[in-house]
Design a protein around this motif. Structure first.
Motif, PDB file in Angstrom:
ATOM      1  N   MET A  69      42.588  58.072  70.245  1.00  0.00           N
ATOM      2  CA  MET A  69      42.970  59.393  70.710  1.00  0.00           C
ATOM      3  C   MET A  69      43.555  59.283  72.108  1.00  0.00           C
ATOM      4  O   MET A  69      43.070  58.531  72.935  1.00  0.00           O
ATOM      5  N   VAL A  70      44.561  60.063  72.399  1.00  0.00           N
ATOM      6  CA  VAL A  70      45.176  60.099  73.712  1.00  0.00           C
ATOM      7  C   VAL A  70      44.362  61.049  74.587  1.00  0.00           C
ATOM      8  O   VAL A  70      44.013  62.147  74.169  1.00  0.00           O
ATOM      9  N   GLN A  71      44.035  60.626  75.793  1.00  0.00           N
ATOM     10  CA  GLN A  71      43.238  61.434  76.700  1.00  0.00           C
ATOM     11  C   GLN A  71      44.110  62.404  77.484  1.00  0.00           C
ATOM     12  O   GLN A  71      45.237  62.085  77.835  1.00  0.00           O
ATOM     13  N   PRO A  72      43.577  63.598  77.792  1.00  0.00           N
ATOM     14  CA  PRO A  72      44.341  64.555  78.586  1.00  0.00           C
ATOM     15  C   PRO A  72      44.616  64.021  79.992  1.00  0.00           C
ATOM     16  O   PRO A  72      43.806  63.314  80.571  1.00  0.00           O
ATOM     17  N   ALA A  95      32.924  69.901  84.233  1.00  0.00           N
ATOM     18  CA  ALA A  95      33.335  71.124  83.546  1.00  0.00           C
ATOM     19  C   ALA A  95      34.035  70.809  82.238  1.00  0.00           C
ATOM     20  O   ALA A  95      33.863  71.517  81.235  1.00  0.00           O
ATOM     21  N   ILE A  96      34.821  69.746  82.216  1.00  0.00           N
ATOM     22  CA  ILE A  96      35.528  69.355  81.000  1.00  0.00           C
ATOM     23  C   ILE A  96      34.557  68.967  79.894  1.00  0.00           C
ATOM     24  O   ILE A  96      34.785  69.281  78.719  1.00  0.00           O
ATOM     25  N   LEU A  97      33.458  68.334  80.263  1.00  0.00           N
ATOM     26  CA  LEU A  97      32.459  67.933  79.264  1.00  0.00           C
ATOM     27  C   LEU A  97      31.826  69.138  78.566  1.00  0.00           C
ATOM     28  O   LEU A  97      31.314  69.017  77.455  1.00  0.00           O
ATOM     29  N   GLN A  98      31.881  70.308  79.193  1.00  0.00           N
ATOM     30  CA  GLN A  98      31.317  71.521  78.604  1.00  0.00           C
ATOM     31  C   GLN A  98      32.237  72.133  77.539  1.00  0.00           C
ATOM     32  O   GLN A  98      31.808  73.009  76.787  1.00  0.00           O
ATOM     33  N   LEU A  99      33.480  71.690  77.486  1.00  0.00           N
ATOM     34  CA  LEU A  99      34.468  72.245  76.561  1.00  0.00           C
ATOM     35  C   LEU A  99      34.434  71.528  75.212  1.00  0.00           C
ATOM     36  O   LEU A  99      34.005  70.379  75.132  1.00  0.00           O
ATOM     37  N   PRO A 100      34.925  72.188  74.163  1.00  0.00           N
ATOM     38  CA  PRO A 100      35.031  71.506  72.861  1.00  0.00           C
ATOM     39  C   PRO A 100      35.954  70.292  72.961  1.00  0.00           C
ATOM     40  O   PRO A 100      36.906  70.296  73.747  1.00  0.00           O
ATOM     41  N   ALA A 101      35.680  69.282  72.162  1.00  0.00           N
ATOM     42  CA  ALA A 101      36.500  68.050  72.182  1.00  0.00           C
ATOM     43  C   ALA A 101      37.822  68.249  71.515  1.00  0.00           C
ATOM     44  O   ALA A 101      38.067  69.106  70.757  1.00  0.00           O
ATOM     45  N   LEU A 127      42.988  76.268  74.898  1.00  0.00           N
ATOM     46  CA  LEU A 127      41.700  76.530  74.269  1.00  0.00           C
ATOM     47  C   LEU A 127      41.645  77.996  73.866  1.00  0.00           C
ATOM     48  O   LEU A 127      41.722  78.891  74.710  1.00  0.00           O
ATOM     49  N   LYS A 128      41.563  78.221  72.563  1.00  0.00           N
ATOM     50  CA  LYS A 128      41.555  79.588  72.035  1.00  0.00           C
ATOM     51  C   LYS A 128      40.505  79.682  70.943  1.00  0.00           C
ATOM     52  O   LYS A 128      40.544  78.913  69.983  1.00  0.00           O
ATOM     53  N   ASP A 129      39.575  80.593  71.117  1.00  0.00           N
ATOM     54  CA  ASP A 129      38.500  80.803  70.139  1.00  0.00           C
ATOM     55  C   ASP A 129      37.738  79.511  69.844  1.00  0.00           C
ATOM     56  O   ASP A 129      37.385  79.223  68.697  1.00  0.00           O
ATOM     57  N   GLY A 130      37.524  78.689  70.879  1.00  0.00           N
ATOM     58  CA  GLY A 130      36.733  77.475  70.724  1.00  0.00           C
ATOM     59  C   GLY A 130      37.471  76.285  70.140  1.00  0.00           C
ATOM     60  O   GLY A 130      36.850  75.265  69.854  1.00  0.00           O
ATOM     61  N   ALA A 131      38.778  76.402  69.953  1.00  0.00           N
ATOM     62  CA  ALA A 131      39.548  75.289  69.388  1.00  0.00           C
ATOM     63  C   ALA A 131      40.822  75.081  70.212  1.00  0.00           C
ATOM     64  O   ALA A 131      41.388  76.025  70.759  1.00  0.00           O
ATOM     65  N   ARG A 145      45.148  72.139  78.520  1.00  0.00           N
ATOM     66  CA  ARG A 145      45.166  70.728  78.897  1.00  0.00           C
ATOM     67  C   ARG A 145      46.552  70.167  78.643  1.00  0.00           C
ATOM     68  O   ARG A 145      47.275  70.612  77.753  1.00  0.00           O
ATOM     69  N   ILE A 146      46.889  69.197  79.470  1.00  0.00           N
ATOM     70  CA  ILE A 146      48.167  68.506  79.354  1.00  0.00           C
ATOM     71  C   ILE A 146      47.876  67.107  78.855  1.00  0.00           C
ATOM     72  O   ILE A 146      47.017  66.409  79.416  1.00  0.00           O
ATOM     73  N   ILE A 147      48.573  66.698  77.830  1.00  0.00           N
ATOM     74  CA  ILE A 147      48.365  65.395  77.216  1.00  0.00           C
ATOM     75  C   ILE A 147      49.666  64.615  77.279  1.00  0.00           C
ATOM     76  O   ILE A 147      50.729  65.148  76.974  1.00  0.00           O
TER      77      ILE A 147
END
Length: 65
Positions: free
Chosen positions: A1-4, A59-65, A31-35, A17-19
């Motif tokens: 997987m490519v990291q942001p 803070a990023i760790l708190q977000l969905p993957a 990030l919209k509706d948890g996805a 996020r920018i990838i």
């Protein structure tokens, strides 16, 4: 997987996020509706706005993957 490259929150609260892909292209996901969903490439410029903050690794760790 490519990291942001970075994860940001705009003043109104939009999280994006920018990838950077393996080929060197950039893409934006919002990030919209948890996805994470595809965002407009023009959002890349929002990271430079004074009201936009770059999220910390914690803070990023708190977000969905």
């Amino acid at each position: 997987m490519v990291q942001p490259v970075g994860v940001y929150r705009t003043g109104p609260g939009t999280i994006f996020r920018i990838i950077e892909t393996a080929g060197g292209w950039m893409k934006v996901e919002v990030l919209k509706d948890g996805a994470w969903t595809a965002g407009r490439i023009g959002m890349v410029g929002l990271r430079l706005a004074g009201s936009t903050t770059k999220l910390t690794p914690e803070a990023i760790l708190q977000l969905p993957a």
